[in-house]
Design a protein around this motif. Structure first.
Motif, PDB file in Angstrom:
ATOM      1  N   GLU A  36     -15.274  10.027  -3.426  1.00  0.00           N
ATOM      2  CA  GLU A  36     -15.243  10.131  -4.880  1.00  0.00           C
ATOM      3  C   GLU A  36     -14.729  11.497  -5.289  1.00  0.00           C
ATOM      4  OE1 GLU A  36     -19.276   9.345  -5.913  1.00  0.00           O
ATOM      5  OE2 GLU A  36     -18.990   7.180  -5.983  1.00  0.00           O
ATOM      6  N   GLY A  37     -14.240  11.588  -6.526  1.00  0.00           N
ATOM      7  CA  GLY A  37     -13.808  12.865  -7.052  1.00  0.00           C
ATOM      8  C   GLY A  37     -12.305  13.053  -6.986  1.00  0.00           C
ATOM      9  N   PRO A  38     -11.833  14.232  -7.438  1.00  0.00           N
ATOM     10  CA  PRO A  38     -10.389  14.506  -7.464  1.00  0.00           C
ATOM     11  C   PRO A  38      -9.816  14.681  -6.068  1.00  0.00           C
ATOM     12  CG  PRO A  38     -11.645  16.460  -8.102  1.00  0.00           C
ATOM     13  CD  PRO A  38     -12.638  15.346  -7.990  1.00  0.00           C
ATOM     14  N   LEU A  39      -8.475  14.678  -6.005  1.00  0.00           N
ATOM     15  CA  LEU A  39      -7.802  14.733  -4.713  1.00  0.00           C
ATOM     16  C   LEU A  39      -7.748  16.140  -4.110  1.00  0.00           C
ATOM     17  CD1 LEU A  39      -4.735  12.362  -5.267  1.00  0.00           C
ATOM     18  CD2 LEU A  39      -6.932  11.846  -4.188  1.00  0.00           C
ATOM     19  N   THR A  40      -7.741  17.168  -4.950  1.00  0.00           N
ATOM     20  CA  THR A  40      -7.540  18.516  -4.428  1.00  0.00           C
ATOM     21  C   THR A  40      -8.600  18.936  -3.412  1.00  0.00           C
ATOM     22  OG1 THR A  40      -6.414  19.162  -6.478  1.00  0.00           O
ATOM     23  CG2 THR A  40      -7.210  20.925  -5.056  1.00  0.00           C
ATOM     24  N   PRO A  41      -9.906  18.748  -3.665  1.00  0.00           N
ATOM     25  CA  PRO A  41     -10.890  19.114  -2.639  1.00  0.00           C
ATOM     26  C   PRO A  41     -10.729  18.299  -1.349  1.00  0.00           C
ATOM     27  CG  PRO A  41     -11.942  18.822  -4.774  1.00  0.00           C
ATOM     28  CD  PRO A  41     -10.561  18.304  -4.908  1.00  0.00           C
ATOM     29  N   LEU A  96      -7.896  17.133  -0.208  1.00  0.00           N
ATOM     30  CA  LEU A  96      -6.721  17.685   0.457  1.00  0.00           C
ATOM     31  C   LEU A  96      -7.075  18.953   1.218  1.00  0.00           C
ATOM     32  CD1 LEU A  96      -3.627  17.901   0.903  1.00  0.00           C
ATOM     33  CD2 LEU A  96      -3.497  19.094  -1.289  1.00  0.00           C
ATOM     34  N   VAL A  97      -7.831  19.833   0.584  1.00  0.00           N
ATOM     35  CA  VAL A  97      -8.170  21.113   1.204  1.00  0.00           C
ATOM     36  C   VAL A  97      -9.062  20.921   2.429  1.00  0.00           C
ATOM     37  CG1 VAL A  97      -9.414  23.280   0.839  1.00  0.00           C
ATOM     38  CG2 VAL A  97      -7.870  22.428  -0.921  1.00  0.00           C
ATOM     39  N   SER A  98      -9.989  19.990   2.356  1.00  0.00           N
ATOM     40  CA  SER A  98     -10.997  19.877   3.404  1.00  0.00           C
ATOM     41  C   SER A  98     -10.620  18.931   4.540  1.00  0.00           C
ATOM     42  CB  SER A  98     -12.333  19.416   2.800  1.00  0.00           C
ATOM     43  OG  SER A  98     -12.175  18.169   2.150  1.00  0.00           O
ATOM     44  N   LEU A  99      -9.752  17.966   4.286  1.00  0.00           N
ATOM     45  CA  LEU A  99      -9.498  16.939   5.299  1.00  0.00           C
ATOM     46  C   LEU A  99      -8.065  16.900   5.819  1.00  0.00           C
ATOM     47  CD1 LEU A  99     -11.495  13.844   3.977  1.00  0.00           C
ATOM     48  CD2 LEU A  99     -12.119  15.465   5.762  1.00  0.00           C
ATOM     49  N   VAL A 100      -7.107  17.441   5.102  1.00  0.00           N
ATOM     50  CA  VAL A 100      -5.700  17.311   5.480  1.00  0.00           C
ATOM     51  C   VAL A 100      -5.191  18.634   6.035  1.00  0.00           C
ATOM     52  CG1 VAL A 100      -3.374  16.756   4.700  1.00  0.00           C
ATOM     53  CG2 VAL A 100      -5.342  15.545   3.720  1.00  0.00           C
ATOM     54  N   SER A 111     -16.629  26.699  12.868  1.00  0.00           N
ATOM     55  CA  SER A 111     -17.204  25.645  13.698  1.00  0.00           C
ATOM     56  C   SER A 111     -17.439  24.358  12.939  1.00  0.00           C
ATOM     57  CB  SER A 111     -18.535  26.127  14.296  1.00  0.00           C
ATOM     58  OG  SER A 111     -19.456  26.388  13.248  1.00  0.00           O
ATOM     59  N   GLY A 112     -17.112  24.335  11.664  1.00  0.00           N
ATOM     60  CA  GLY A 112     -17.387  23.146  10.868  1.00  0.00           C
ATOM     61  C   GLY A 112     -16.531  21.974  11.277  1.00  0.00           C
ATOM     62  N   GLY A 113     -17.142  20.812  11.490  1.00  0.00           N
ATOM     63  CA  GLY A 113     -16.413  19.603  11.829  1.00  0.00           C
ATOM     64  C   GLY A 113     -16.045  18.838  10.583  1.00  0.00           C
ATOM     65  N   VAL A 114     -15.380  17.714  10.781  1.00  0.00           N
ATOM     66  CA  VAL A 114     -14.950  16.891   9.648  1.00  0.00           C
ATOM     67  C   VAL A 114     -16.139  16.451   8.818  1.00  0.00           C
ATOM     68  CG1 VAL A 114     -13.956  14.672   9.029  1.00  0.00           C
ATOM     69  CG2 VAL A 114     -12.813  16.111  10.699  1.00  0.00           C
ATOM     70  N   LEU A 115     -17.239  16.096   9.483  1.00  0.00           N
ATOM     71  CA  LEU A 115     -18.391  15.596   8.734  1.00  0.00           C
ATOM     72  C   LEU A 115     -19.025  16.688   7.886  1.00  0.00           C
ATOM     73  CD1 LEU A 115     -19.877  13.260  11.441  1.00  0.00           C
ATOM     74  CD2 LEU A 115     -18.897  12.590   9.262  1.00  0.00           C
ATOM     75  N   GLU A 116     -19.015  17.923   8.383  1.00  0.00           N
ATOM     76  CA  GLU A 116     -19.538  19.020   7.569  1.00  0.00           C
ATOM     77  C   GLU A 116     -18.659  19.224   6.328  1.00  0.00           C
ATOM     78  OE1 GLU A 116     -21.714  22.227  10.360  1.00  0.00           O
ATOM     79  OE2 GLU A 116     -19.596  21.967  10.747  1.00  0.00           O
ATOM     80  N   ARG A 117     -17.353  19.070   6.495  1.00  0.00           N
ATOM     81  CA  ARG A 117     -16.452  19.273   5.368  1.00  0.00           C
ATOM     82  C   ARG A 117     -16.548  18.149   4.355  1.00  0.00           C
ATOM     83  NH1 ARG A 117     -12.963  20.715   9.789  1.00  0.00           N
ATOM     84  NH2 ARG A 117     -11.682  18.845   9.516  1.00  0.00           N
TER      85      ARG A 117
END
Length: 525
Positions: A45-50, A52-56, A504-510
């Motif tokens: 949920e939410g806008p695309l920018t966060p 994009l920053v956290s997952l791409v 050390s943050g993984g995808v799930l933390e992000r």
């Protein structure tokens, strides 16, 4: 991507059984497509920018640029121009393999279509100029209160009826005004034909095609006379020109494709090798350990993996999943990176050992052409013998598919046959699928007036139904054209992550601030 899964993929993701990484080229529109796809895939949920920053992660060297094959592509364009102006009919050497001829796919009357193309461009440009002048006069007589508010693309996207107010006011769809629209068409009119030299620039044909299709999808309400015919003529030329820009014949296509997609091919092989090694390691652990009926989530570090390896006698020649990741996978080369997995011993789910690895790569049309050319023509290389990766029927389908539109995708699926021995090459099977995306003729697409969208073609298999493509064969056929694993640069922190997330943050933390945790609480895990 995962047919028949329903919400199964979300359950895998929420229980630490889905390893997802997303890569994008440096183009803004490609990055936003990647973020939008991730939002839908993970039900965020939410806008695309966060997102994009956290997952791409951006990887320009792998997914951008044509410099490595610029000389070969210029040669292809020059040869293509010679074929068009010579009016020499393209005759296939073999009717069963029409794609083997130089310039295959070009229309027979290409040279006669070019003057008509220029005439239609001038006709459309003149009409847009009149609309632009009328808009200037209207704005001169309009007060600020009567003008339309600034265009908000984010608000417009996703609506059932898009840009209703702008269309009702007779304005172009989107944020483009008449002045920009006129500049777009005027530039095409100026570039497509040099009147002083009397020479057509065939490299501008794709731009003319894109522009005419865009206006047919989004600006039909402007009723530009001749736009439909312009699209038809531009498509006939583009269907022959665009595929041949990446190689005038299959051997040339293979040479160009292997240069442009070299790093991407190497990364795909790394992904598949890591998946295979991890599956083998899990199978050995499953055979050696007893499951316990408790539910516990554990954080697997490198030390945990090594201690598990020391308790179980493994084949010395086979690397563990952790060691394979560190030696092969460029993005996980950092020894201090923490990875999260569901420990099968303490899992309270029916299939705790099931683990899906997903790698998504978002790039431009040039890399898609290059990748599909290597997949279908790799067996033409002198060093390789035997049957290719793509069936003869699929070769015909891809050749007849002239246009690779938005959301064109190539899918490689790896399946594991647990009934086969671990050292058997048939243990891991590869499935190749291809879709040409939204390659729909807008003149035939009735929904375009309502939501300004075109349907995306579902992927089709590139193999015979009875075929069995092992990973070993895929690897042997692709390896000569792929970047070796040892040539990949050391891993670096993605640009978007710096200063926002711990190393050390993984995808799930992000995903912590993006994931709608309360959305599926009532579903059975």
């Amino acid at each position: 991507m995962y047919p028949g899964e329903g919400t199964g993929l979300l359950r895998l993701h929420s229980t630490y059984r889905h390893d997802l990484k997303i890569y994008s080229s440096d183009e803004g529109r490609v990055q936003m497509s990647a973020a939008a796809f991730a939002k839908g895939l993970l039900d965020l949920e939410g806008p695309l920018t966060p997102i994009l920053v956290s997952l791409v992660s951006k990887d320009s060297s792998m997914l951008d640029g044509l410099d490595t094959a610029s000389i070969e592509m210029e040669e292809a364009k020059a040869r293509l121009y010679d074929i068009i102006v010579s009016e020499k009919q393209v005759i296939p050497l073999n009717s069963e393999t029409p794609w083997m001829a130089d310039g295959a796919g070009l229309p027979l009357d290409a040279l006669h279509l070019l003057p008509r193309l220029v005439e239609l461009i001038k006709k459309v440009t003149a009409q847009v100029k009149v609309l632009c002048k009328a808009e200037e006069d209207r704005l001169a007589d309009t007060t600020l209160d009567e003008a339309l508010p600034p265009y908000d693309q984010a608000t417009a996207l996703g609506k059932t009826n898009m840009d209703v107010d702008r269309i009702a006011a007779g304005l172009p769809c989107g944020s483009e005004g008449f002045l920009l629209m006129f500049a777009r068409w005027k530039k095409l009119e100026r570039d497509i034909y040099n009147e002083r030299k009397g020479r057509f620039d065939i490299t501008k044909i794709p731009d003319v095609y894109d522009s005419s299709k865009y206006d047919l999808v989004h600006n039909t309400h402007l009723k530009l006379d001749g736009l439909g015919e312009l699209y038809t003529v531009a498509k006939a030329l583009a269907d022959g020109v665009i595929p041949n820009e990446y190689g005038i014949n299959p051997v040339h296509k293979l040479k160009i494709g292997s240069k442009i997609a070299r790093k991407l091919l190497g990364k795909i092989l790394i992904d598949l090798r890591n998946t295979r090694e991890e599956a083998i390691n899990i199978a050995e652990l499953k055979n050696a350990q007893d499951s316990a009926p408790a539910h516990k989530l554990t954080k697997l570090t490198d030390d945990d993996t090594k201690s598990a390896k020391s308790r179980i006698k493994l084949d010395g020649s086979r690397r563990s999943s952790s060691n394979s990741e560190k030696s092969l996978d460029a993005e996980e080369d950092d020894d201090k990176e923490t990875r999260y997995r569901l420990d099968p011993k303490y899992a309270n789910v029916r299939t705790p050992e099931r683990h899906v690895r997903t790698r998504l790569y978002f790039t431009s049309e040039s890399h898609i052409h290059s990748l599909i050319n290597v997949l279908r023509y790799c067996n033409l290389d002198e060093s390789l013998q035997g049957e290719g990766l793509v069936s003869n029927g699929a070769l015909h389908k891809v050749f007849e598919t002239k246009e690779l539109d938005y959301l064109t995708h190539i899918v490689l699926r790896m399946y594991e046959n647990t009934g086969v021995a671990l050292d058997d090459s048939r243990r891991f099977r590869i499935e190749l699928l291809f879709s040409c995306g939204a390659a729909v003729n807008p003149l035939d697409a009735s929904p375009r007036q309502q939501d300004h969208t075109l349907p995306v073609f579902p992927p089709v298999s590139l193999q015979e139904d009875s075929s069995y493509l092992t990973f070993h064969k895929l690897e042997s056929m692709i390896q000569p054209f792929a970047m070796p694993a040892e040539d990949f640069p050391p891993a670096t922190t993605p640009q978007g992550f710096a200063g926002l997330f711990p190393k050390s943050g993984g995808v799930l933390e992000r995903l912590a601030n993006l994931w709608p945790f309360n959305k599926h609480l009532n579903q059975k895990v």
